[in-house]
Structure formats: C-alpha cells, structure tokens
Scaffold this motif. Structure first.
Motif, mmCIF file in Angstrom:
data_model
loop_
_atom_site.group_PDB
_atom_site.id
_atom_site.type_symbol
_atom_site.label_atom_id
_atom_site.label_comp_id
_atom_site.label_asym_id
_atom_site.label_seq_id
_atom_site.Cartn_x
_atom_site.Cartn_y
_atom_site.Cartn_z
ATOM 1 N N SER A 132 0.807 -1.221 0.000
ATOM 2 C CA SER A 132 0.000 0.000 0.000
ATOM 3 C C SER A 132 0.839 1.269 0.000
ATOM 4 C CB SER A 132 -0.924 0.015 1.226
ATOM 5 O OG SER A 132 -0.177 -0.009 2.431
ATOM 6 N N TYR A 133 2.175 1.117 -0.072
ATOM 7 C CA TYR A 133 3.038 2.296 -0.017
ATOM 8 C C TYR A 133 3.482 2.692 -1.423
ATOM 9 C CZ TYR A 133 6.617 5.608 1.391
ATOM 10 O OH TYR A 133 7.353 6.753 1.550
ATOM 11 N N GLY A 134 3.397 3.996 -1.722
ATOM 12 C CA GLY A 134 4.022 4.535 -2.921
ATOM 13 C C GLY A 134 3.215 4.493 -4.186
ATOM 14 N N ASN A 135 1.998 3.925 -4.170
ATOM 15 C CA ASN A 135 1.168 3.857 -5.368
ATOM 16 C C ASN A 135 -0.203 4.459 -5.078
ATOM 17 O OD1 ASN A 135 3.003 2.158 -7.100
ATOM 18 N ND2 ASN A 135 2.715 0.735 -5.394
ATOM 19 N N TYR A 136 -0.778 5.107 -6.084
ATOM 20 C CA TYR A 136 -2.088 5.718 -5.905
ATOM 21 C C TYR A 136 -3.111 4.648 -5.530
ATOM 22 C CZ TYR A 136 -0.320 9.972 -8.136
ATOM 23 O OH TYR A 136 0.375 11.112 -8.434
ATOM 24 N N TYR A 496 5.969 17.201 -10.798
ATOM 25 C CA TYR A 496 5.392 16.159 -11.643
ATOM 26 C C TYR A 496 6.509 15.509 -12.447
ATOM 27 C CZ TYR A 496 2.889 13.938 -15.511
ATOM 28 O OH TYR A 496 2.426 13.022 -16.431
ATOM 29 N N TRP A 497 6.436 14.198 -12.628
ATOM 30 C CA TRP A 497 7.382 13.513 -13.502
ATOM 31 C C TRP A 497 6.698 12.312 -14.140
ATOM 32 C CZ3 TRP A 497 6.914 12.714 -8.399
ATOM 33 C CH2 TRP A 497 6.954 11.407 -7.900
ATOM 34 N N LYS A 498 7.171 11.947 -15.319
ATOM 35 C CA LYS A 498 6.693 10.758 -16.012
ATOM 36 C C LYS A 498 7.899 10.028 -16.568
ATOM 37 C CE LYS A 498 3.539 9.038 -19.564
ATOM 38 N NZ LYS A 498 2.642 9.383 -20.694
ATOM 39 N N ASP A 541 6.595 5.322 -8.276
ATOM 40 C CA ASP A 541 6.625 4.790 -9.632
ATOM 41 C C ASP A 541 5.727 5.677 -10.492
ATOM 42 O OD1 ASP A 541 7.270 3.114 -11.710
ATOM 43 O OD2 ASP A 541 5.820 1.560 -11.199
ATOM 44 N N ALA A 542 6.167 6.010 -11.712
ATOM 45 C CA ALA A 542 5.402 6.978 -12.501
ATOM 46 C C ALA A 542 5.290 6.573 -13.970
ATOM 47 C CB ALA A 542 6.044 8.355 -12.387
ATOM 48 N N PRO A 543 4.776 5.383 -14.259
ATOM 49 C CA PRO A 543 4.616 5.001 -15.670
ATOM 50 C C PRO A 543 3.599 5.867 -16.394
ATOM 51 C CG PRO A 543 3.535 3.408 -14.234
ATOM 52 C CD PRO A 543 4.326 4.319 -13.346
ATOM 53 N N ASP A 544 2.595 6.356 -15.680
ATOM 54 C CA ASP A 544 1.580 7.236 -16.264
ATOM 55 C C ASP A 544 1.693 8.662 -15.739
ATOM 56 O OD1 ASP A 544 0.322 5.073 -17.687
ATOM 57 O OD2 ASP A 544 -0.492 4.411 -15.752
ATOM 58 N N GLY A 545 2.797 8.977 -15.093
ATOM 59 C CA GLY A 545 2.990 10.294 -14.499
ATOM 60 C C GLY A 545 2.598 10.303 -13.040
ATOM 61 N N ALA A 546 3.285 11.101 -12.247
ATOM 62 C CA ALA A 546 3.005 11.183 -10.811
ATOM 63 C C ALA A 546 3.235 12.607 -10.334
ATOM 64 C CB ALA A 546 3.897 10.221 -10.030
ATOM 65 N N SER A 547 2.497 12.988 -9.300
ATOM 66 C CA SER A 547 2.607 14.329 -8.716
ATOM 67 C C SER A 547 2.761 14.226 -7.206
ATOM 68 C CB SER A 547 1.364 15.174 -9.028
ATOM 69 O OG SER A 547 1.159 15.309 -10.412
ATOM 70 N N GLU A 548 3.550 15.133 -6.649
ATOM 71 C CA GLU A 548 3.628 15.299 -5.206
ATOM 72 C C GLU A 548 3.453 16.780 -4.893
ATOM 73 O OE1 GLU A 548 7.074 13.539 -3.447
ATOM 74 O OE2 GLU A 548 6.632 11.522 -4.213
ATOM 75 N N GLU A 575 16.970 14.546 -17.065
ATOM 76 C CA GLU A 575 17.114 14.645 -18.512
ATOM 77 C C GLU A 575 16.678 13.378 -19.235
ATOM 78 O OE1 GLU A 575 21.251 15.699 -18.371
ATOM 79 O OE2 GLU A 575 20.814 17.807 -18.728
ATOM 80 N N GLN A 576 16.434 12.303 -18.491
ATOM 81 C CA GLN A 576 16.034 11.038 -19.109
ATOM 82 C C GLN A 576 14.532 10.816 -19.089
ATOM 83 O OE1 GLN A 576 18.461 8.522 -16.592
ATOM 84 N NE2 GLN A 576 19.929 8.124 -18.243
ATOM 85 N N VAL A 577 13.842 11.361 -18.097
ATOM 86 C CA VAL A 577 12.401 11.125 -18.005
ATOM 87 C C VAL A 577 11.690 11.781 -19.192
ATOM 88 C CG1 VAL A 577 12.295 10.864 -15.503
ATOM 89 C CG2 VAL A 577 12.143 13.157 -16.515
ATOM 90 N N GLU A 578 10.486 11.318 -19.463
ATOM 91 C CA GLU A 578 9.713 11.896 -20.561
ATOM 92 C C GLU A 578 9.377 13.355 -20.282
ATOM 93 O OE1 GLU A 578 5.226 11.258 -22.341
ATOM 94 O OE2 GLU A 578 6.447 9.464 -21.983
ATOM 95 N N GLU A 579 9.088 13.664 -19.017
ATOM 96 C CA GLU A 579 8.741 15.029 -18.641
ATOM 97 C C GLU A 579 8.902 15.183 -17.139
ATOM 98 O OE1 GLU A 579 5.112 18.254 -19.438
ATOM 99 O OE2 GLU A 579 4.688 16.105 -19.513
ATOM 100 N N SER A 580 9.339 16.349 -16.716
ATOM 101 C CA SER A 580 9.376 16.648 -15.278
ATOM 102 C C SER A 580 9.351 18.157 -15.104
ATOM 103 C CB SER A 580 10.635 16.065 -14.607
ATOM 104 O OG SER A 580 11.814 16.580 -15.186
#
Length: 723
Positions: A132-136, A496-498, A541-548, A575-580
């Motif tokens: 239950s930790y770290g995932n929506y 935000y990062w993906k 984990d942010a396969p579909d994007g994540a926000s804090e 510089e490697q992520v799709e977006e941040s």
C-alpha cells in the motif's frame, strides 16, 4: 508544421497569431474561448477579443483549439495531478502512524505477510516492499469528486494573451528575435530556434547573430538549402558539425559524430579552409577543443580534399603535428614572469578575454602604476566588448567589496552549483570604483533612448537575463537572482514527472532554515506533517505520471527561509524522463479546490538539469514579515540514488548563504541608466496609461498601450541587453 510554430509564438510572446480569413459573427465563440482560457488562468486582451469577434465562428474555434492545449501545457494543466492522500491537504496522517498502517495492511495481505514478518524480525522494514506504499490508491476521478470547486479570488493569476499579426509575420519576428539575441538562449529556446530556422531560412535574416550557438543552429538550416554558411572561426564549423550530429552546440557535452555525406563534408572543409586562409592565427582556437576536432577529422577525411589545405592544418594542430600557440598560453607566460603590464597589453587584442581577466590582473598587479594600466586598458577597449560581458563584469565587481561574505558560489552553464570559501585577495576600492564608473558609462551609451519611460515597480528587482542558461523554461519564471513578492496565505509546491522506461521515484521536499541558515525542520515523505505544513505522500513509480505536493500556511512557517527541492531517489535523471517540472501556487485561506488548480499557479518550470537534486527557488521572510521568492535554477550533484532532504542539509545551507548574500544586477540598474536620458520616468500605478508612445518595462503587458510603444516583459527582456 505552421501550427506548431504558431504555438511557439503563443508560448514565447504571449501573442495569438491571427490569420487572414472571412469576417463573420465570431463573438459567441470568442467569449467561450475567453471563458475556457480563464479556467486555466489566461484571458484574451480587449483588442484580441474584439478581433476574434469579427472573424467567422469556425475560424475562432480553430484558433481556440490550437491555443488551449498550448496554454494548458504552459501552466502544467496538460497532465492529471493525482495525490496519494485523497483529501490532501486535509487528513494527512502523522508519518509514524502512516508507516504503521502500511505495515499492518502488509501483514493482512497473504502475498506480503511472510516477507514483512521477516523484515520486522530484523528491525528494519523497507517501505517500498509494502503493497500500500508509494502507489495511488484511488483514481483521478475519485480525487476530483472528493474536492469542492475552487473559489475564485481576485488574487488568482491572470496571464493576458494579446493580438498578433498574421502567422508568418509572427513566426518570422520570433525567429529574428531568437536568432539575433545578444544573450545565450536556454535549452528549450535553442530547440525552438532550430525549428524556426528551418522554416525561415529563405526569409528575412537578422543583421547579426552574435551568439555562436545560435549561429550553429541557423547554419544547420542554411546548409540544408545550400545557402552560404555564417562562419568566421574554426569553432563555428565545429559547432555546426555538432548540430548536424544532433549533439551539443554549446560544446559542453562531447558529441558523437556520425558519417557525413560528401556534400556536407565539402561544405565543412571549405568553411574551415576559408577561415584559416583569411586569418591563420585562428588555428590557435583548435586547442580549446582538440579532442572534438580530432574526432571530427576522422569523419571529414580532409586528406581526400587537397584543394583545401588550410582545413587540413586544423586537424594537424589537433593531432599535435603543428603548433599554434594560443593567446591564453602567451598571457600565462607573461603572468608567470610577473609582467602584468605586458599581459594586459597583449589581452587588448581580445577585449572579451581582457574583461574576464580583470579581477586576476588587478590582484596580480603589485604597484599602483600596474593597476592604472589595467583600468585604463579596460576603459580603452570597453566599446568593443559585448553588452552582456560588460554587465556580467559590472555585477562581478559590485560583489567584490571588502565586506564580501566568505562564501563563494560557482554555477556552471548547466546549472550545477557548489559553494566554497573565498580565498581571493581583495580588489582595491579605488580601482573597483573606476571600473564600475567606466562600465556604467559604456552601458548607458548603448541603451536606447527611452522617451517616456513607464516602469512597473515589480520588475525592478528582476535580475538581468545575461544568459538564458540562468533561467529554466516555463511560465512565470524569472532569471537566477531575481526577487519577486509573494502575496498569499497558502503556498503550495508541486512536482510532476513521467518516467520513460525505468521505475523512477522523485521526492518533493521543503527545508526550513533560520536566519543563520541552520535547519529548523523539513517536509518530505519522511516528515509528512509539520507546523503549518503537510506533504501529499510519496509516489514511487510513474509510468503514467506522478505528482507530489507540499502545502504551507505562511503565517505558521517556522524559520526565515523555505527551500523547496526535488530529489531523485531512484531511476531516471531529470534529462532522461519523458517530462518533469516543478511549480508553486498561491491561494487565499478560504480557497479550497483540487490539489492542482491552474488559476492559482504562479510559476511552473521544467526540470532538465544535470544533477540529482533540483533547487528551483527559495522563499525568504523579510524583516517586515512579508515573504518573497528568490530564483535559483540550481542543481546539486547528489548521490547516484536514495537522495533525501536530510542528506543535503549542510550543502544546501552553504549554497543558500552564498547565493542569497550575492547581489545580482537587476532591471532597476538599467532603469536608472535609462532614466538619465528619458524625457520622463513614471512608476506605473497599475491604472492610468499615458496617451502617447512609451518604453514600458513590467512583468506583464497592460492593455491600452500606444501602438508605437516599446514593450519589455520577462518574455523578451533579453532584448534590453545592449549588443
């Protein structure tokens, strides 16, 4: 392609290109467009609303359909911002209670019970192994349902979009502005210039392209259509080769050269040959990038082209077969012999190098006569030095006072920062004052006649954009060292990062320091709650994007400084992520709404730096209790993994002390110089606009300025830096 370039105009200039088209009754569609923009904190200017209302309805709908996605991306509303705790900022649990709950839930889960019991037996539990930790634990739709609509407030951000000319005119104007910039562009603007250059290569060109990186991008487009190349140094050709390989035209990061076609090889070799034939002394430039030239030579095969012998000399120098003494080496020999006067006179042949060496020359001078020679040489060649170098050196000597803080900060062009003790000998006050006077006089001479100078007071503390490398791409972003007021009761950070491929965990944190830069407390996944603040929870984990998110009630914050940070705990770099990206919102106390509300976003900046810890800006409480933002755009190297706010407290504090005690040259400095030649100078009160043309400087362009006015806002502030 044209529509993509129109989006660049909206993003860079906050203008909407208006194509010629049938007139009609577009007023209803225009008002709907305006309402949609207002929902994300934008709106149409009065003139733009009027012009859209006179177009055919279908044309207005087309313009709206192209513009809305652009502005939503500008503010960060193009992605879904979910929060780990669905009620955030309410009902965020105590950190220990939350971790205990996660362990209890893991023990109740058949798939994780045995592993968790084994960890408990050792006394250490890995949070990342708890289901239950770290995932929506809820969907974005469920998050929306849990929050009321945002209550509109007069303090909500409103960014006005203004009326533009036809698309081709606007695209060309943006190309000319970027290509002819007198200061280096940031990474995003350099990419935009590449797109614009390919489209505008057959059209009007800037009178000069002073920045070499810009010239490489333009040359790439010119090469494609067979136009003459703009090269006058061997390094210009090297930069072009890097552009052709999709590499770094700044020459900071090594480029892997690819195989080149014969026409391209001939063009590059001919360019090198022409440069060296006209000025053989320019072979000395090869030494600065010896390895890159050797690798390029392997691709160009200069031995196959005997008609260009001077080009072959370039690679002979790179291989060490031919010696070309550099100006720098000759200067070092003279300084090694304590010949300050000789070194100074030699450097007058390269005014930019002389200005960058002034501090060292003054420290090396042992007599008043030697110091007089250095200052006189600087004054003599000042008119040959670029405006950004003049202002950079002016800022440097402004900070070289006897009471300079012991900390010295270093920031490279990628934003990597570190602090160290300042062990330099002081610069004598008399020489410092004479230099500053000479620099100010030369800068003032180059500044345009302002006529009626109209100034928004909020722009006076914005640092001069002497390099686009000192500003991240985004909305509401100001150059490093700028100071801007913070008017609001609730401050909320967001990150935000993906990820692209690898499981990636970024951690948003905020470190609170006292007036001595000592740690007071922090908010992070290890400290979810603190007096006046809450953290939205850790996403790993942010396969579909994540926000804090971090929410702070400013009147309850303990400490003098708030330092938001984004740490890479594991996975892909910035510089490697799709977006941040990172940003902050300001709200009034009664405003609720979703965790992310675009109308309340004051700033959103991309995170694309080289380090593992990002420091976008800091917030400082003044002696009057009011808060203001100080812009940083810095990156710490950090560790390869498991970066946490606790592990960088000392480094961050040292960097904050050095950065915050440094004084940057601001727009206010240029306003003071321009005011001496202006017919009138008015601090704008936000209401009455003068009837005639003005030179306006402000954070945003107001409606109603005379069409003949010159307008400088953060979007084009670089145009104010003299050439």
């Amino acid at each position: 392609m044209a529509h993509t370039l129109e989006a660049l105009v909206v993003r860079h200039a906050h203008r909407v290109p208006l194509p010629a088209g049938p007139t009609g009754q577009g007023d209803v569609a225009a008002r709907q467009f305006d309402a949609a923009l207002m929902s994300v904190g934008f709106k149409l200017s009065g003139d733009l609303l009027e012009r859209l209302s006179g177009l055919a309805e279908e044309r207005v709908v087309e313009i709206a359909a192209r513009t809305l996605p652009t502005v939503r991306a500008m503010v960060g509303d193009h992605v879904r911002h979910n929060s780990y705790f669905i009620d955030f900022p309410l009902n965020v649990p105590n950190t220990f209670d939350f971790w205990t709950r996660c362990i209890v839930e893991a023990l109740a889960d058949d798939t994780s019970r045995e592993r968790t019991l084994a960890q408990l037996a050792t006394g250490v539990v890995d949070l990342l192994t708890l289901p239950s930790y770290g995932n929506y634990r809820h969907t974005y739709t469920e998050l929306l349902a849990a929050h009321d609509e945002l209550i509109a407030a007069a303090s909500d951000r409103t960014t006005v979009l203004h009326s533009g000319a036809d698309p081709q005119h606007e695209i060309t104007a943006l190309y000319l502005a970027l290509a002819g910039s007198t200061t280096p562009l940031g990474e995003e603007s350099l990419r935009d210039l590449a797109a614009l250059a390919g489209h505008c290569v057959d059209g009007p060109q800037p009178e000069a392209i002073p920045i070499r990186e810009n010239r490489a991008v333009v040359n790439r487009a010119r090469l494609d259509v067979g136009a003459d190349l703009l090269v006058d140094t061997v390094t210009d050709v090297l930069r072009l080769a890097c552009a052709l390989a999709g590499g770094d035209v700044t020459l900071v990061v090594p480029t892997r050269f690819r195989g080149l076609s014969r026409p391209v090889r001939r063009a590059l070799l001919a360019g090198l040959d022409a440069v060296v034939a006209a000025a053989p002394a320019k072979l000395a430039d090869v030494g600065a990038h010896r390895e890159a030239f050797k690798r390029l030579g392997e691709r160009l095969h200069p031995h196959e082209y005997p008609q260009w012998p001077h080009a072959a000399d370039v690679f002979a120098v790179a291989r060490g077969e031919f010696r070309a003494p550099t100006l720098d080496s000759r200067v070092e020999q003279l300084l090694g012999a304590h010949d300050v006067v000789g070194a100074t006179r030699l450097l007058t042949a390269a005014p930019g190098k002389l200005f960058r060496a002034l501090d060292r020359l003054l420290r090396a001078a042992g007599t008043q006569a030697e110091r007089d020679v250095v200052v006189a040489a600087a004054a003599q060649v000042a008119e040959q030095v670029s405006g950004r170098v003049l202002l950079s050196v002016r800022e440097h000597f402004h900070n070289r006072t006897d009471d300079t803080a012991p900390g010295r900060v270093f920031v490279n062009r990628l934003g990597r920062a570190w602090a160290a003790e300042d062990t330099r000998a002081p610069v004598q006050p008399a020489e410092r004052k004479r230099l500053i006077t000479a620099l100010d006089a030369e800068t003032q001479r180059r500044l345009p006649a302002a006529g009626h100078l109209l100034v928004d007071p909020d722009i006076l503390d914005v640092a001069l954009p002497l390099s686009g490398k000192a500003t991240a791409a985004g909305l509401g972003v100001l150059p490093r060292g700028s100071v801007s007021p913070v008017d609001g009761e609730l401050l909320r950070f967001f990150a935000y990062w993906k990820q692209t491929q690898e499981c990636t965990d970024y951690d948003l944190s905020a470190l609170m320091l006292d007036d001595e830069y000592e740690t007071v407390c922090w908010l992070s996944y290890t400290a979810l709650t603190e007096i006046g603040g809450t953290h939205s929870g850790d996403i790993t984990d942010a396969p579909d994007g994540a926000s804090e998110f971090i929410d702070l009630r400013l009147d309850a914050v303990r400490g003098t400084y708030i330092v938001p940070q984004v740490h890479i705990y594991s996975g892909e770099s910035f510089e490697q992520v799709e977006e941040s990206f990172f940003g902050f919102m300001l709200r009034d106390a009664e405003q609720q709404g979703r965790p992310f509300e675009p109308r309340t976003v004051r700033m959103k900046s991309d995170l694309r730096g080289p380090g593992r810890v990002a420091l976008p800006l800091t917030f400082v409480r003044g002696s009057d209790g009011r808060w203001h933002a100080r812009w940083l755009h810095l990156y710490l190297q950090g560790g390869p993994s498991t970066n946490r706010v606790e592990g960088h407290r000392v480094t961050t504090a040292m960097l904050m002390r050095a950065m915050l005690e440094r004084q940057h040259l601001t727009v206010g400095h240029l306003v003071d110089l321009m005011a001496d030649r202006a017919t009138a100078t008015t601090l704008w009160d936000g209401e009455r606009i003068p009837d005639g043309p003005v030179t306006y400087l402000g954070l945003s362009r107001p409606d109603g300025l005379h069409p003949g006015s010159r307008i400088f806002t953060p979007e084009n502030l670089r145009d104010l830096i003299p050439g």
